[in-house]
Design an enzyme around this catalytic site. Structure first.
Site, PDB file in Angstrom:
ATOM      1  N   HIS A 116       0.868  -1.187   0.000  1.00 35.26           N
ATOM      2  CA  HIS A 116       0.000   0.000   0.000  1.00 35.26           C
ATOM      3  C   HIS A 116       0.906   1.239   0.000  1.00 35.26           C
ATOM      4  O   HIS A 116       2.034   1.183   0.524  1.00 35.26           O
ATOM      5  CB  HIS A 116      -0.835  -0.050   1.288  1.00 35.26           C
ATOM      6  CG  HIS A 116      -1.887   0.997   1.429  1.00 35.26           C
ATOM      7  ND1 HIS A 116      -1.607   2.293   1.789  1.00 35.26           N
ATOM      8  CD2 HIS A 116      -3.232   0.937   1.274  1.00 35.26           C
ATOM      9  CE1 HIS A 116      -2.746   2.983   1.860  1.00 35.26           C
ATOM     10  NE2 HIS A 116      -3.748   2.189   1.551  1.00 35.26           N
ATOM     11  N   ASP A 195       3.089  -4.469   8.023  1.00 33.66           N
ATOM     12  CA  ASP A 195       1.869  -3.668   7.957  1.00 33.66           C
ATOM     13  C   ASP A 195       0.703  -4.643   8.091  1.00 33.66           C
ATOM     14  O   ASP A 195       0.375  -5.365   7.154  1.00 33.66           O
ATOM     15  CB  ASP A 195       1.835  -2.924   6.609  1.00 33.66           C
ATOM     16  CG  ASP A 195       0.523  -2.194   6.383  1.00 33.66           C
ATOM     17  OD1 ASP A 195      -0.355  -2.244   7.263  1.00 33.66           O
ATOM     18  OD2 ASP A 195       0.377  -1.573   5.309  1.00 33.66           O
ATOM     19  N   GLN A 198      -4.593  -5.124   7.150  1.00 33.95           N
ATOM     20  CA  GLN A 198      -5.631  -5.996   6.609  1.00 33.95           C
ATOM     21  C   GLN A 198      -5.601  -7.378   7.238  1.00 33.95           C
ATOM     22  O   GLN A 198      -6.454  -8.205   6.941  1.00 33.95           O
ATOM     23  CB  GLN A 198      -5.480  -6.138   5.082  1.00 33.95           C
ATOM     24  CG  GLN A 198      -5.600  -4.849   4.321  1.00 33.95           C
ATOM     25  CD  GLN A 198      -7.027  -4.290   4.320  1.00 33.95           C
ATOM     26  OE1 GLN A 198      -7.998  -4.963   4.637  1.00 33.95           O
ATOM     27  NE2 GLN A 198      -7.150  -3.027   3.941  1.00 33.95           N
ATOM     28  N   LYS A 221     -10.315   0.021  10.377  1.00 31.03           N
ATOM     29  CA  LYS A 221     -10.573  -1.208   9.591  1.00 31.03           C
ATOM     30  C   LYS A 221     -10.895  -2.375  10.521  1.00 31.03           C
ATOM     31  O   LYS A 221     -11.392  -3.402  10.083  1.00 31.03           O
ATOM     32  CB  LYS A 221      -9.356  -1.564   8.731  1.00 31.03           C
ATOM     33  CG  LYS A 221      -9.056  -0.521   7.655  1.00 31.03           C
ATOM     34  CD  LYS A 221      -7.905  -0.955   6.795  1.00 31.03           C
ATOM     35  CE  LYS A 221      -7.237   0.184   6.066  1.00 31.03           C
ATOM     36  NZ  LYS A 221      -7.995   0.713   4.949  1.00 31.03           N
ATOM     37  N   CYS A 359      -4.798   2.457  -3.626  1.00 34.59           N
ATOM     38  CA  CYS A 359      -3.550   2.963  -3.038  1.00 34.59           C
ATOM     39  C   CYS A 359      -2.399   1.985  -3.258  1.00 34.59           C
ATOM     40  O   CYS A 359      -1.514   1.833  -2.394  1.00 34.59           O
ATOM     41  CB  CYS A 359      -3.693   3.274  -1.546  1.00 34.59           C
ATOM     42  SG  CYS A 359      -4.847   4.595  -1.220  1.00 34.59           S
TER      43      CYS A 359
HETATM   44  C1  PLP Z   1      -2.519  -2.666   3.819  1.00 31.90           C
HETATM   45  C2  PLP Z   1      -2.822  -1.264   4.248  1.00 31.90           C
HETATM   46  N1  PLP Z   1      -1.867  -0.538   4.838  1.00 31.90           N
HETATM   47  C3  PLP Z   1      -2.078   0.710   5.245  1.00 31.90           C
HETATM   48  C4  PLP Z   1      -3.286   1.323   5.052  1.00 31.90           C
HETATM   49  C5  PLP Z   1      -3.460   2.736   5.514  1.00 31.90           C
HETATM   50  O1  PLP Z   1      -4.455   2.838   6.478  1.00 31.90           O
HETATM   51  P1  PLP Z   1      -4.768   4.272   7.070  1.00 31.90           P
HETATM   52  O2  PLP Z   1      -5.185   5.122   5.893  1.00 31.90           O
HETATM   53  O3  PLP Z   1      -5.887   4.047   8.028  1.00 31.90           O
HETATM   54  O4  PLP Z   1      -3.535   4.765   7.701  1.00 31.90           O
HETATM   55  C6  PLP Z   1      -4.311   0.631   4.420  1.00 31.90           C
HETATM   56  C7  PLP Z   1      -5.598   1.283   4.120  1.00 31.90           C
HETATM   57  O5  PLP Z   1      -6.219   1.027   3.103  1.00 31.90           O
HETATM   58  C8  PLP Z   1      -4.081  -0.703   4.008  1.00 31.90           C
HETATM   59  O6  PLP Z   1      -5.029  -1.418   3.424  1.00 31.90           O
END
Ligand code: PLP
Length: 401
Positions: A116, A195, A198, A221, A359
């Protein structure tokens, strides 16, 4: 389960809402909404500072939420749980605090093709500031990480591996234990950041057992409020890192000549945090503990099988992320229509999906596409939601082809 989520009781364009965008943000159960409301109505005050009852009680609720989140992640020391704004801030914190202190020009950070933007751009900012080099581990056509190529990219200058646990765009589950072990076997000094935005949503995760050094996720999420996220790091590592931001509540003593800082988590929580939101996130993990993450994962796997069976019946769809290890995310394009046109028709049918690059622009480039249609499942997803998606797609196909 669906009955626990008040927003899902509504109709959308005259139909029951099939909310299939949980990977972007999850709906909130009543238990979370009630916890946030209670945080403001029962005894609201700022935390950590007041000697009076409201402040003490709110501080206790805030710190109890930290403990519950630690337990949910399999972490025994709740001081290793840093509250941030979201996963994005958690990763930026590591880049700016650990990265700027420990990395220099020519040091390497190893990412994957499926990251992402939140796990790409902070490292690019660090690259601009320090001259570190970004290396990218490739994926196979089915979306799985090419582990051999990943291992071959580990080198004498590798200092950090930063990898997603579950791809938000493909649903692929990465073998983070193997990834971390390979890095540590190569050189025990390599740090591993995962990260988990998900992953914690879809399956049980014991974070220390993954063998990583940092684990980031975002509250909204995980059925919690917006504005709160988590960074986990081992206490020794966090306490050796300089603060990311300076301000109130993170200091031991401030003098104009010099300031000393508290240990983690306070050293990384400058200023008034998202108090009610953190308490709400505590309620979200309680809710998930009751649901049981093992059964959440089993239910979503069954839904995934059902979705693939139903969507396979529709001509002209091409699926991305078809490898075996998958969470409840289905990503596809249609030979007969653009994702955004299809998304708009699905909306008319009461089906909420995400379309676009999710993203993950480099990942889309890897597949030579602009974007996909992504249906992502949550606790409240039912087979009827997938039926609505399949029906909507058939309608879109008849309108667009
Ligand atoms: C895998 C992953 N990492 C990071 C993020 C970023 O999340 P946030 O915008 O809440 O910081 C997302 C959000 O879509 C994501 O799916």
């Amino acid at each position: 389960m669906k009955a626990d989520f008040p927003a899902l009781r509504q109709k959308m364009n005259g139909r029951s809402l099939a909310y299939l965008d949980t990977a972007a943000s999850a709906q909130k159960p009543q238990a979370v909404i009630d916890a946030v409301t209670r945080a403001y109505t029962d005894h609201y005050a700022n935390i950590h500072r007041g000697l009076y009852e409201f402040s003490q009680k709110t501080t206790a609720d805030f710190e109890a939420a930290r403990k519950r989140i630690a337990r949910f992640m399999g972490v025994s020391n709740e001081n290793e749980i840093v509250f941030t704004r979201n996963a994005t801030e958690s990763i930026n914190l590591v880049a700016q605090s650990w990265g700027r202190t420990n990395l220099k020009a020519g040091d390497e950070i190893l990412l994957t093709e499926m990251e992402h933007h939140a796990n790409i751009v902070p490292w690019q900012l660090l690259r601009d500031q320090t001259g570190v080099v970004l290396k990218i581990a490739p994926i196979f056509d089915d979306g799985a990480l090419d582990l051999e190529s990943y291992k071959n990219l580990l080198g004498p200058r590798t200092r950090l591996v930063a990898v997603t646990h579950v791809s938000n765009a493909l649903g692929i589950i990465n073998p983070v234990k193997k990834i971390a072990a390979a890095a540590k076997n190569f050189n025990s000094g390599i740090k591993v950041l995962v990260d988990g935005s998900q992953a914690v949503v879809h399956m049980p995760v014991n974070v220390p057992e993954t063998g990583c050094d940092f684990y980031a996720f975002t509250g909204h999420k995980l059925y919690g409020p917006t504005g709160v996220g988590v960074l986990w790091g081992r206490a020794e590592l966090l306490n050796a890192m300089p603060p990311y931001q300076g301000g109130g509540d993170m200091i031991e003593r401030v003098m104009f000549e010099k300031t000393t800082y508290k240990d983690a988590p306070a050293r990384f929580e400058a200023g008034t945090p998202a108090i009610a939101e953190a308490i709400g996130l505590g309620a979200a993990v309680d809710y998930l503990d009751k649901a049981g993450m093992k059964s959440v994962a089993a239910r979503e796997n069954a839904l995934l099988d059902y979705a693939m069976k139903e969507l396979d019946k529709i001509d002209g769809l091409r699926f991305y992320g078809t490898a075996k290890a998958k969470a409840g995310i289905v990503s596809f394009t249609a030979g007969w229509g653009h994702p955004s046109d299809i998304g708009m028709i699905l909306d008319q049918c009461g089906v909420a999906v995400r379309t676009g690059h999710h993203c993950c622009m480099p990942l889309m480039q890897r597949f030579g596409i602009d974007g996909t249609i992504r249906a992502s499942f949550g606790l409240y997803t039912e087979e009827s939601d997938i039926d609505a998606l399949a029906e909507g797609l058939k309608k879109a196909k008849s309108m667009l082809s």
